[in-house]
Design an enzyme around this catalytic site. Structure first.
Site, short mmCIF file in Angstrom:
data_model
loop_
_atom_site.label_atom_id
_atom_site.label_comp_id
_atom_site.label_asym_id
_atom_site.label_seq_id
_atom_site.Cartn_x
_atom_site.Cartn_y
_atom_site.Cartn_z
CG ASP A 184 -5.17 -5.18 -8.57
OD1 ASP A 184 -5.04 -5.54 -9.62
OD2 ASP A 184 -4.85 -5.52 -7.50
CG ASP A 228 -5.43 -11.18 -8.94
OD1 ASP A 228 -6.57 -12.03 -9.10
OD2 ASP A 228 -4.94 -11.29 -9.94
#
Length: 221
Positions: A7, A9
């Site tokens: 991922d 953010d």
């Protein structure tokens, strides 16, 4: 060969690049400051508490993009990279990615944030493979429409599997599969891989990871 997914953010970055892009547009006067700021804050809170309507949010993100041509957008994004992203490329995150790349893993960033924002960020981490939300473009301009299913929650599994299939691969092609994430929104994909790793996790994800015995790491203090 192993597959390692990240991922972006609040996982590789200590910020949310989608939210910060919105704040950047406010600061640069591209959008109405108060209206956009209030909406951006609302969507950010909904994402964090798991209630985000992804389609409502994506159309909100698209509105300012369709008003500008690609040269204007690219110039804005270059400034965004310099002012916002570069100061948040932390050594611990860069080293984590580098270790997996040096080990020969197939690495990809899998993010709900759209590819216009995230592709240059992925390159800054040395990752060429990006699985992200995609917006329709015609002759270099955004149309205001979403081209494929958003890369969000269960959509991350579907988009990752489509990306693998396009390369003649599937989950069984790898000795190990790993996904690093900070968010409980990513539990579907975390439960699909062999080795989920909670990174700088939210409270909900931390509780789940500890209950399941998943590794928990902190890249940012």
């Amino acid at each position: 060969m192993n597959l390692t997914l990240f991922d972006l953010d609040n996982t590789l970055l200590p910020i949310d690049s989608d939210y910060e892009w919105g704040q950047f547009l406010v600061r640069t006067g591209i959008v109405d400051a108060e209206e956009y700021r209030v909406a951006n804050e609302r969507f950010f809170e909904q994402y964090n508490d798991g209630t985000l309507d992804i389609f409502e949010f994506l159309h909100f993100v698209l509105r300012p993009l369709v008003k500008l041509d690609r040269a204007e957008l690219d110039a804005l994004h270059a400034r965004y990279m310099t002012e916002v992203i570069a100061p948040n490329l932390r050594p611990a995150a860069l080293d984590l990615v580098r270790r997996h790349r040096d080990a020969g893993d197939l690495c990809a960033i899998v993010t709900a944030t759209n590819s216009f924002i995230t592709r240059p960020i992925a390159r800054a981490f040395g990752i060429t493979e990006l699985i992200a939300t995609e917006f329709d473009e015609v002759d270099g301009r955004f149309t205001g429409e979403i081209s494929v299913a958003p890369c969000f929650k269960d959509g991350k599994i579907a988009r990752t599997e489509a990306w693998l299939a396009a390369r003649g691969l599937d989950w069984s092609s790898f000795g190990n599969t790993t996904f690093y994430s900070d968010s409980a929104n990513d539990l579907p994909l975390m439960q699909r891989v062999k080795q989920p790793v909670a990174v700088n996790p939210s409270g909900r994800l931390r509780d789940h990871a500890l209950a399941e015995g998943w590794p928990v790491i902190e890249l940012f203090r």
